[in-house]
Design an enzyme around this catalytic site. Structure first.
Site, mmCIF file in Angstrom:
data_model
loop_
_atom_site.group_PDB
_atom_site.id
_atom_site.type_symbol
_atom_site.label_atom_id
_atom_site.label_comp_id
_atom_site.label_asym_id
_atom_site.label_seq_id
_atom_site.Cartn_x
_atom_site.Cartn_y
_atom_site.Cartn_z
ATOM 1 N N CYS A 94 12.912 1.181 0.127
ATOM 2 C CA CYS A 94 11.891 1.044 1.119
ATOM 3 C C CYS A 94 11.545 -0.341 1.247
ATOM 4 O O CYS A 94 11.218 -1.111 0.311
ATOM 5 C CB CYS A 94 10.584 1.834 0.550
ATOM 6 S SG CYS A 94 8.978 1.082 0.876
ATOM 7 N N HIS A 108 3.692 -1.967 -12.867
ATOM 8 C CA HIS A 108 3.940 -0.538 -12.419
ATOM 9 C C HIS A 108 2.409 0.089 -12.193
ATOM 10 O O HIS A 108 1.961 0.640 -11.073
ATOM 11 C CB HIS A 108 4.454 0.401 -13.575
ATOM 12 C CG HIS A 108 5.017 1.661 -12.978
ATOM 13 N ND1 HIS A 108 6.041 2.195 -13.520
ATOM 14 C CD2 HIS A 108 4.844 2.390 -11.959
ATOM 15 C CE1 HIS A 108 6.134 3.477 -12.967
ATOM 16 N NE2 HIS A 108 5.338 3.454 -11.957
ATOM 17 N N ARG A 115 0.766 -1.116 0.139
ATOM 18 C CA ARG A 115 0.094 -0.025 -0.014
ATOM 19 C C ARG A 115 0.897 1.276 0.074
ATOM 20 O O ARG A 115 2.011 1.044 0.015
ATOM 21 C CB ARG A 115 -0.899 -0.004 1.278
ATOM 22 C CG ARG A 115 -0.048 -0.145 2.414
ATOM 23 C CD ARG A 115 -1.167 -0.038 3.619
ATOM 24 N NE ARG A 115 -0.675 0.167 5.030
ATOM 25 C CZ ARG A 115 -1.326 0.053 5.914
ATOM 26 N NH1 ARG A 115 -2.547 -0.109 6.052
ATOM 27 N NH2 ARG A 115 -0.767 -0.079 7.029
ATOM 28 N N CYS A 172 8.324 -1.966 -0.085
ATOM 29 C CA CYS A 172 8.274 -1.652 -1.754
ATOM 30 C C CYS A 172 9.179 -2.762 -2.185
ATOM 31 O O CYS A 172 8.848 -3.222 -3.267
ATOM 32 C CB CYS A 172 8.545 -0.368 -2.124
ATOM 33 S SG CYS A 172 7.869 0.945 -1.343
#
Ligand code: FAD
Length: 452
Positions: free
Chosen positions: A382, A256, A160, A385
């Site tokens: 991150c 993506h 998210r 991610c």
């Protein structure tokens, strides 16, 4: 959505949008159940922290590390600490280290219970650490015997909004899209695993530019006037690009688009602290770029076909969680998904790829380039991610391997590693969730602003 336009190239996707949406509504409950409620599919083993970005130095400021991400949020210091990008990007929940070989022999691993269980055969645990199959489209997660991965709970770490963005994320996306440059002379692949090209390699061609402004404007206008329009074929078909290159681009762009859908749908409103869909985020990143949505649907068709093709092999697969009842339930659930996927036989025709023209010579290049995309994931700054980036590249890599390397008529069908299967079904789950979220976003866009 209506039928695919007659201009559509058959193997780009054979099913109409409505067929894919109907299929998704039918199969999604089983996919959700599988990915959320079974030990086997709810945990992913990977080396998330110990691999360095192989393409550029992520310590010299031109990086994808968390510091870059933090800088991209305006007035981050005004945001409560728990909502900052660095916090949002962290992993949560159970996170168990991979037991060493000795520990596994003594006490096999049982993820959900968070302890090492008993009576689990060794064959259920080992994940071919040292093997790299030349048919792989990804660098195997467990490639290095010395750097064992950890088990991470996917349920506790949903994909998210994390606040990751800015230069770091841009560099990663740019490097990924540059892999679409199929020019053997510029990027010779030296090793069997595929040499690593430089992020700023020569003559890098960005496919994102292919859709010319005029074509984009026309597509967007058509889409806004009629959301039921066929979106499969973009202006790319007017370009003289071969099928294989286009498919490579669509897989990346569709991934993506799916990531963008999740971050827009599960978005943190930083003034109220509430997680909610962000319609403007959807409009900016997806609604006004119908070709991206088209690529996401394309990926759904491609992964559905790979899962359907795997069905016969999975009917004799041992899903080892250590609990025979759960093993049986997991298998039943997997078969429900594979049978659902197989219910639309003409969903995607992989047999047309790597066949004509320069196709056959492109296969190795295609594979090597996809492996490079999976390596680029180590540059994502991150944790969450990177986790989902790695899962999805492995998921698409596995789908491509099943489609292009497995011959159902041959006796020699390679066994997939556990990480490949987990990645494949979770990637399917992500696409499935994205399609549902897109449909909700379409409704929200049509709603008057005050009732959103
Ligand atoms: P970006 O999404 O960064 O896109 C860069 C450029 O690529 C755009 O300007 C556009 O020209 C082009 N582009 C965008 N979408 C497409 C498409 N579908 N097809 C073709 N071209 C396109 N952020 C989170 O909040 N949560 C996550 O889980 C997350 N996961 C990520 C995983 C990876 C592997 C990477 C690289 C980034 C991730 N991010 C995540 C960051 C996120 O993807 C964006 O980079 C960030 O939100 C900044 O968005 P942006 O608007 O600058 O455009």
């Amino acid at each position: 959505f209506s039928q695919i336009s007659p201009k559509a190239i058959v193997s780009d996707a054979c099913a109409s949008y409505s067929t894919l949406e109907k299929l998704n509504r039918r199969v999604k409950p089983a996919v959700d159940d599988l990915t959320k409620n079974t030990d086997f599919f709810a945990y992913y083993r990977l080396n998330l922290f110990n691999k360095k970005c192989p393409f550029w130095n992520d310590e010299n400021g031109m990086c994808g590390n968390i510091a870059c991400a933090v800088q991209t949020l305006e007035n981050e210091e005004d945001i409560p600490e728990t909502w900052r990008a660095s916090e949002l990007g962290k992993l949560k929940g159970p996170h168990a280290e991979h037991p060493g070989k000795k520990a596994q022999e003594e006490k096999p691993f049982r993820p959900l219970q968070g302890r090492l269980g008993e009576n689990v055969g060794e064959s259920c645990i080992f994940e071919c650490d040292d093997e790299c199959d030349e048919r792989d489209y990804c660098v195997p997660e467990d490639e290095s015997a010395s750097a064992k991965g950890d088990y991470v709970s996917l349920v506790h770490n949903p994909e998210r909004f994390t606040g990751y963005g800015g230069e770091g994320a841009k560099m990663v996306w740019d490097a990924i899209y540059r892999e679409n440059c199929f020019m053997k002379s510029s990027f010779p692949h030296a090793s069997k695993l595929g040499a690593q090209s430089l992020p700023n390699g020569p003559a890098a061609f960005d496919f994102r530019q292919v859709l010319k402004d005029a074509d984009r404007k026309q597509l967007v206008e058509q889409h806004l006037q009629n959301p039921d329009l066929t979106l499969t074929e973009t202006a790319m078909e007017t370009e003289d690009e071969c099928l294989e290159k286009r498919v490579f681009y669509r897989v990346i762009s569709g991934m993506h688009a799916s990531i963008s859908t999740h971050l827009c749908y599960d978005f943190l409103n930083q003034s109220t602290g509430e997680w909610q869909p962000n319609v403007q985020c959807y409009i900016d990143r997806l609604h006004t770029h119908p070709e991206r949505i088209s690529n996401l649907y394309f990926n759904y068709a491609l992964v559905t076909r790979a899962i359907a093709k795997l069905g016969p092999q999975l009917s004799s697969y041992t899903f080892c969680t250590g609990d025979p009842d759960q093993d049986a339930a997991t298998k039943a659930n997997v078969l429900a998904v594979t049978q659902g996927a197989a219910s639309v036989p003409e969903i995607f025709d992989e047999s047309l790829m790597f066949k004509n023209g320069e196709g056959p010579s492109l296969k190795e290049d295609f594979r090597n380039r996809f492996r490079n995309v999976s390596r680029i994931m180590d540059c994502v700054g991150c944790d969450k991610c990177r986790l989902w980036g790695k899962i999805q590249t492995n998921g698409y890599g596995t789908a491509l391997k099943v489609l292009f390397e497995f011959d159902n008529d041959s006796k020699e069908i390679p066994q997939l590693k556990r990480t490949e299967l987990v990645a494949l079904f979770n990637t399917y789950g992500r696409l499935s969730h994205s399609m549902e979220a897109l449909s909700k976003f379409r409704d929200l866009v049509d709603m008057p602003a005050e009732s959103q």
